[in-house]
Design a protein around this motif. Structure first.
Motif, short mmCIF file in Angstrom:
data_model
loop_
_atom_site.label_atom_id
_atom_site.label_comp_id
_atom_site.label_asym_id
_atom_site.label_seq_id
_atom_site.Cartn_x
_atom_site.Cartn_y
_atom_site.Cartn_z
N GLU A 13 0.95 -1.29 -0.06
CA GLU A 13 -0.10 -0.05 0.05
C GLU A 13 1.08 1.24 0.13
OE1 GLU A 13 -3.33 -0.51 3.03
OE2 GLU A 13 -2.14 -2.54 3.08
N GLN A 14 0.78 1.81 -1.15
CA GLN A 14 1.81 2.98 -1.50
C GLN A 14 1.61 4.18 -0.28
OE1 GLN A 14 1.74 4.20 -5.29
NE2 GLN A 14 3.76 5.46 -5.25
N THR A 15 0.39 4.56 -0.13
CA THR A 15 0.35 5.62 0.73
C THR A 15 0.89 5.39 2.30
OG1 THR A 15 -2.00 4.88 1.18
CG2 THR A 15 -1.89 6.70 -0.30
N ILE A 16 0.55 3.88 2.85
CA ILE A 16 1.15 3.66 3.99
C ILE A 16 2.56 3.84 4.19
CG2 ILE A 16 1.44 2.01 5.67
CD1 ILE A 16 -1.52 1.26 5.04
N ALA A 17 3.22 3.11 2.87
CA ALA A 17 4.60 3.10 2.83
C ALA A 17 5.06 4.49 2.73
CB ALA A 17 4.98 2.44 1.45
N GLU A 18 4.78 5.48 1.99
CA GLU A 18 5.05 6.64 1.75
C GLU A 18 5.29 7.54 3.13
OE1 GLU A 18 3.42 8.39 -1.59
OE2 GLU A 18 4.63 7.39 -2.93
N LEU A 19 3.92 7.22 3.96
CA LEU A 19 3.95 7.82 5.38
C LEU A 19 4.91 7.42 6.01
CD1 LEU A 19 2.02 9.72 7.05
CD2 LEU A 19 1.02 7.52 7.74
N ILE A 20 5.28 6.13 6.30
CA ILE A 20 6.24 5.51 7.18
C ILE A 20 7.66 6.29 6.56
CG2 ILE A 20 7.51 3.53 7.78
CD1 ILE A 20 4.96 1.82 7.12
N GLN A 21 7.76 6.13 5.29
CA GLN A 21 9.07 6.91 4.52
C GLN A 21 9.25 8.12 5.00
OE1 GLN A 21 9.32 7.29 0.43
NE2 GLN A 21 11.64 6.67 0.46
N LEU A 22 8.19 9.06 5.30
CA LEU A 22 8.51 10.31 5.46
C LEU A 22 8.65 10.53 6.92
CD1 LEU A 22 7.36 13.61 4.86
CD2 LEU A 22 5.14 12.90 5.98
N HIS A 23 8.19 9.83 7.90
CA HIS A 23 8.52 10.05 9.20
C HIS A 23 9.91 9.66 9.60
CE1 HIS A 23 4.99 11.27 10.87
NE2 HIS A 23 4.21 10.95 10.07
N LEU A 24 10.18 8.33 8.95
CA LEU A 24 11.68 7.73 9.21
C LEU A 24 12.77 8.84 8.42
CD1 LEU A 24 11.18 4.08 8.69
CD2 LEU A 24 11.55 5.25 10.93
N SER A 25 12.69 9.36 7.23
CA SER A 25 13.08 10.13 6.95
C SER A 25 13.75 11.37 7.47
CB SER A 25 13.00 10.71 5.39
OG SER A 25 12.72 9.68 4.52
N CYS A 28 16.12 10.75 9.81
CA CYS A 28 17.49 10.64 9.21
C CYS A 28 17.87 9.33 9.01
CB CYS A 28 18.56 11.39 10.13
SG CYS A 28 18.92 12.84 10.05
N TYR A 29 16.79 8.43 8.86
CA TYR A 29 17.18 7.07 8.24
C TYR A 29 17.16 6.99 6.79
CZ TYR A 29 16.11 5.31 13.05
OH TYR A 29 16.37 5.03 14.47
N ASP A 30 17.79 6.55 6.03
CA ASP A 30 17.94 6.17 4.82
C ASP A 30 16.66 4.99 4.19
OD1 ASP A 30 18.67 6.15 2.17
OD2 ASP A 30 20.70 5.64 2.44
N VAL A 31 15.65 5.45 3.72
CA VAL A 31 14.72 4.46 3.41
C VAL A 31 14.34 4.17 2.12
CG1 VAL A 31 12.41 4.18 3.90
CG2 VAL A 31 13.44 5.73 5.56
N LYS A 32 14.04 2.87 1.88
CA LYS A 32 13.84 2.36 0.36
C LYS A 32 12.29 1.62 0.74
CE LYS A 32 15.94 1.01 -3.50
NZ LYS A 32 17.20 1.24 -4.30
N ILE A 33 11.47 1.91 -0.33
CA ILE A 33 10.31 0.92 -0.35
C ILE A 33 10.26 0.00 -1.41
CG2 ILE A 33 7.81 1.23 -0.71
CD1 ILE A 33 8.16 4.37 0.17
N VAL A 34 9.58 -1.37 -1.06
CA VAL A 34 9.75 -2.21 -2.12
C VAL A 34 8.14 -2.72 -1.91
CG1 VAL A 34 11.88 -2.97 -2.92
CG2 VAL A 34 10.72 -3.94 -0.90
N PRO A 35 7.32 -3.12 -2.98
CA PRO A 35 6.04 -3.43 -2.98
C PRO A 35 5.66 -5.08 -2.75
CG PRO A 35 6.55 -3.19 -5.18
CD PRO A 35 7.80 -2.94 -4.50
N ASP A 36 6.86 -5.73 -2.78
CA ASP A 36 6.57 -7.36 -2.58
C ASP A 36 7.67 -7.94 -1.82
OD1 ASP A 36 8.24 -8.25 -4.99
OD2 ASP A 36 6.59 -7.49 -6.14
N GLY A 37 7.42 -9.39 -1.60
CA GLY A 37 8.50 -10.14 -1.00
C GLY A 37 9.77 -10.32 -1.75
#
Ligand code: CA
Length: 234
Positions: A13-25, A28-37
């Motif tokens: 779920e892209q919106t959730i992934a991006e929300l998490i990314q926003l907060h972790l970034s 100061c964490y370096d964040v990457k999102i992937v959609p599947d295993g």
């Protein structure tokens, strides 16, 4: 300043992934999102994350399977994410080796706190290298049994094989006490004709090279034997 810690988010779920990314970034964490295993397994080897946030319900492999696959070759911290209406089997998740879990919807603050806590916990236990190398790492100390090297405060330390094996053996089971007999059996083998003083001599030589650290120490347990003591371990 240390390099940024990297976090891999496995979430379809892209919106959730991006929300998490926003907060972790922001933290100061370096964040990457992937959609599947499948992509998670690929990125594990390319991105070299320090922690994985793993959604349970994914297209293709589910989170349990991904966790199981990763545990075949790595003990990287994994936090599983599950939606409230999914029945997340907490016991199964933890049995498969997840370090923590969080239920959606969650407060971003809580997620960040969990990430921090898991990373902190992980840093004070020995890290097993992801490439199958036998290697344990503590603050200012790395013992590599694959290439027989020890690094102490970023400097290589010369030591004979038995000393290194003894140090590795103790450090890979932090806070566990071993008797001299156990150490003799493990490091020198049953057929070895020496006595338990051999262990004391090697410990003494090790202490000459590796001084106790504020986070860890090569400790004597009076009347029993020795342990690699890690301070502040929960
Ligand atoms: Ca999902």
């Amino acid at each position: 300043m240390a390099a940024k810690q990297k976090i891999l988010i496995v979430e379809d779920e892209q919106t959730i992934a991006e929300l998490i990314q926003l907060h972790l970034s922001k933290e100061c964490y370096d964040v990457k999102i992937v959609p599947d295993g499948e992509q998670a397994l690929q990125e594990f080897h390319l991105f070299h994350p320090n922690l994985i946030l793993l959604d349970l319900m994914l297209p293709g492999m589910d989170g349990y399977q991904v966790c199981r696959e990763i545990r075949h070759f790595s003990d990287i911290p994994i936090i599983m994410i599950s939606a409230k209406d999914e029945t997340f089997d907490k016991v199964l998740g933890l049995e498969l080796g997840a370090d923590d879990y969080i239920i959606k919807p969650f407060e971003p603050k809580e997620l960040v706190a969990r990430v921090r806590a898991v990373l902190r916990r992980f840093q004070i236990r020995p890290n097993t290298a992801s490439n199958g190398e036998k290697c344990v790492t503590y603050t200012d100390l790395t013992i590599n049994l694959t290439n027989y090297s020890v690094t102490y405060y970023d400097q290589p330390v010369e030591m004979p094989p038995k000393e290194l094996e003894l140090l590795y053996f103790l450090a890979s089971s932090p806070n566990q006490v071993f008797t001299r007999e156990q150490l003799l059996d493990h490091i020198w083998g049953y057929e070895y004709m020496g006595d338990t003083r051999t262990v004391d001599v090697h410990i003494k030589r090790l202490r000459g090279k590796i001084k106790d650290h504020q986070d860890w120490a090569l400790a004597t347990v009076w009347g029993i034997g020795y342990k690699f003591e890690v301070k502040g371990k929960p």
